[in-house]
Design an enzyme around this catalytic site. Structure first.
Site, PDB file in Angstrom:
ATOM      1  N   ASP A  29      43.799  43.150  42.239  1.00  0.00           N
ATOM      2  CA  ASP A  29      43.180  42.312  43.272  1.00  0.00           C
ATOM      3  C   ASP A  29      43.330  42.951  44.653  1.00  0.00           C
ATOM      4  O   ASP A  29      44.319  43.639  44.920  1.00  0.00           O
ATOM      5  CB  ASP A  29      43.828  40.919  43.249  1.00  0.00           C
ATOM      6  CG  ASP A  29      43.008  39.912  44.039  1.00  0.00           C
ATOM      7  OD1 ASP A  29      41.780  40.102  44.172  1.00  0.00           O
ATOM      8  OD2 ASP A  29      43.595  38.918  44.521  1.00  0.00           O
ATOM      9  N   ASN A  77      34.332  35.136  38.065  1.00  0.00           N
ATOM     10  CA  ASN A  77      33.753  36.048  39.065  1.00  0.00           C
ATOM     11  C   ASN A  77      32.219  35.995  39.094  1.00  0.00           C
ATOM     12  O   ASN A  77      31.597  36.489  40.049  1.00  0.00           O
ATOM     13  CB  ASN A  77      34.236  37.481  38.847  1.00  0.00           C
ATOM     14  CG  ASN A  77      35.679  37.727  39.261  1.00  0.00           C
ATOM     15  OD1 ASN A  77      36.392  38.552  38.698  1.00  0.00           O
ATOM     16  ND2 ASN A  77      36.154  36.993  40.278  1.00  0.00           N
TER      17      ASN A  77
HETATM   18  C1  IPE Z   1      41.302  37.864  39.768  1.00  0.00           C
HETATM   19  O1  IPE Z   1      41.027  38.051  41.106  1.00  0.00           O
HETATM   20  C2  IPE Z   1      40.249  38.533  38.927  1.00  0.00           C
HETATM   21  C3  IPE Z   1      40.244  39.996  38.960  1.00  0.00           C
HETATM   22  C4  IPE Z   1      41.077  40.766  39.598  1.00  0.00           C
HETATM   23  C5  IPE Z   1      39.228  40.597  38.152  1.00  0.00           C
HETATM   24  P1  IPE Z   1      40.184  37.006  41.959  1.00  0.00           P
HETATM   25  O2  IPE Z   1      40.060  37.582  43.333  1.00  0.00           O
HETATM   26  O3  IPE Z   1      38.897  36.681  41.266  1.00  0.00           O
HETATM   27  O4  IPE Z   1      41.111  35.715  41.930  1.00  0.00           O
HETATM   28  P2  IPE Z   1      41.200  34.489  42.936  1.00  0.00           P
HETATM   29  O5  IPE Z   1      39.788  33.982  43.129  1.00  0.00           O
HETATM   30  O6  IPE Z   1      41.765  35.000  44.222  1.00  0.00           O
HETATM   31  O7  IPE Z   1      42.102  33.510  42.279  1.00  0.00           O
HETATM   32  C1  IPE Z   2      39.457  42.316  42.773  1.00  0.00           C
HETATM   33  O1  IPE Z   2      39.258  42.442  44.143  1.00  0.00           O
HETATM   34  C2  IPE Z   2      38.296  42.858  41.979  1.00  0.00           C
HETATM   35  C3  IPE Z   2      37.478  41.826  41.340  1.00  0.00           C
HETATM   36  C4  IPE Z   2      37.716  40.555  41.309  1.00  0.00           C
HETATM   37  C5  IPE Z   2      36.282  42.295  40.673  1.00  0.00           C
HETATM   38  P1  IPE Z   2      38.554  41.308  44.974  1.00  0.00           P
HETATM   39  O2  IPE Z   2      37.081  41.545  44.987  1.00  0.00           O
HETATM   40  O3  IPE Z   2      38.945  39.958  44.477  1.00  0.00           O
HETATM   41  O4  IPE Z   2      39.158  41.565  46.413  1.00  0.00           O
HETATM   42  P2  IPE Z   2      39.673  40.491  47.455  1.00  0.00           P
HETATM   43  O5  IPE Z   2      40.661  39.612  46.746  1.00  0.00           O
HETATM   44  O6  IPE Z   2      38.468  39.726  47.902  1.00  0.00           O
HETATM   45  O7  IPE Z   2      40.289  41.296  48.549  1.00  0.00           O
HETATM   46 MG    MG Z   3      40.467  38.696  44.920  1.00  0.00          MG
END
Ligand code: IPE
Ligand code: IPE
Ligand code: MG
Length: 255
Positions: A29, A77
């Protein structure tokens, strides 16, 4: 019982004294924030995230980790803006064509876990190609959780039981574990999340029941060997009990 090994399906090895986790689960993340800090579009962070993953697989393998399971795209997502979702889908195809040969040469076995029904044919074929090309590799198993959710995983196993007409008394923890997405791997010993959030976000809800949790502020594209060593060192200090008490605790209290 002479040690703290667990009898849970898939977790046959006694891990109480094992200082290196066999299986690491990883929520990658922070890509979006990493890009924003650099005044770049979120996609740039995702792209850097793929490179960080390729580096991490090799670093974990070098340290003796046998299974690495990474959260790449969650069931939730899909709720992101459509440009980000389609950007992530095409990034996977680019990543496979850019890195598959290297990963295959590095001895990485690739598995994809998640719902394959609702992704494009192109993506499904790319996954199948990556899996078949690397199926005999033994250095480390990289499982990419894509279109995956812990709740989806439980539901799909239950559905399978019903479809197969399994008798209710035969649906126990071992049956479910055998029919869930990571049936080929022991349960994760260590569960790492980068990006600073302290939540599971519907990752391996069932399998992480007794995982040691490690959260780091480090944003995923910056996650490298120093952070890997910090997580593994923290893990080596943990006292895993699986609900039991240590034999020496019994002696100390009885004395
Ligand atoms: C978890 O991260 C999913 C992945 C890393 C693929 P998210 O960014 O989607 O999670 P939340 O929304 O902060 O809980
Ligand atoms: C994790 O990074 C990757 C996916 C969920 C695909 P994020 O896209 O959630 O990045 P932040 O949390 O917005 O920084
Ligand atoms: Mg994230």
């Amino acid at each position: 019982m002479s040690d703290l090994s667990t009898s849970h399906a898939g977790s046959a090895r006694g891990v109480a004294s094992a200082s290196v986790p066999r299986h690491v689960a990883l929520v990658m993340d922070g890509n979006g924030r990493w890009a924003r800090q650099r005044y770049m579009p979120r996609f740039f962070g995702h792209k850097q995230g793929v490179d960080a993953l390729v580096r991490a697989v090799n670093a974990f393998a070098d340290r003796g980790v046998e299974y690495l399971t990474v959260f790449a795209f969650s069931s939730e997502n899909w709720k992101r803006p459509s440009e980000e979702v389609s950007g992530l889908m095409s990034l996977v195809l680019v990543a496979v064509s850019k890195y598959l040969t290297k990963l295959a040469g590095d001895g990485v076995r690739i598995r994809i876990v998640g719902d394959r029904e609702t992704v494009s044919d192109k993506l499904r074929k790319a996954w199948e190609h990556a899996e078949s090309l690397t199926q005999h590799n033994q250095r480390i198993t990289l499982s990419v959780a894509f279109n995956y959710g812990g709740r989806w995983d439980v539901v799909q196993a239950c559905r399978r039981a019903i479809e197969l007409g399994v008798k209710p008394e035969d649906v126990d923890e071992a049956w479910l574990a055998r029919n869930m997405a990571l049936s080929f791997a022991p349960d994760p010993d260590l569960f790492i999340r980068t990006g600073g959030e302290m939540r599971i976000s519907n990752f391996l809800l069932w399998q992480a029941a007794y995982s040691e949790l490690f959260f780091t502020e480090c944003l995923w594209p910056d996650f490298g060997e120093a952070e890997i060593d910090a997580a593994l060192n923290a893990y080596a200090q943990r006292d895993r009990r699986f609900g039991m008490i240590r034999p020496n605790q019994v002696v100390a209290e009885g004395a």
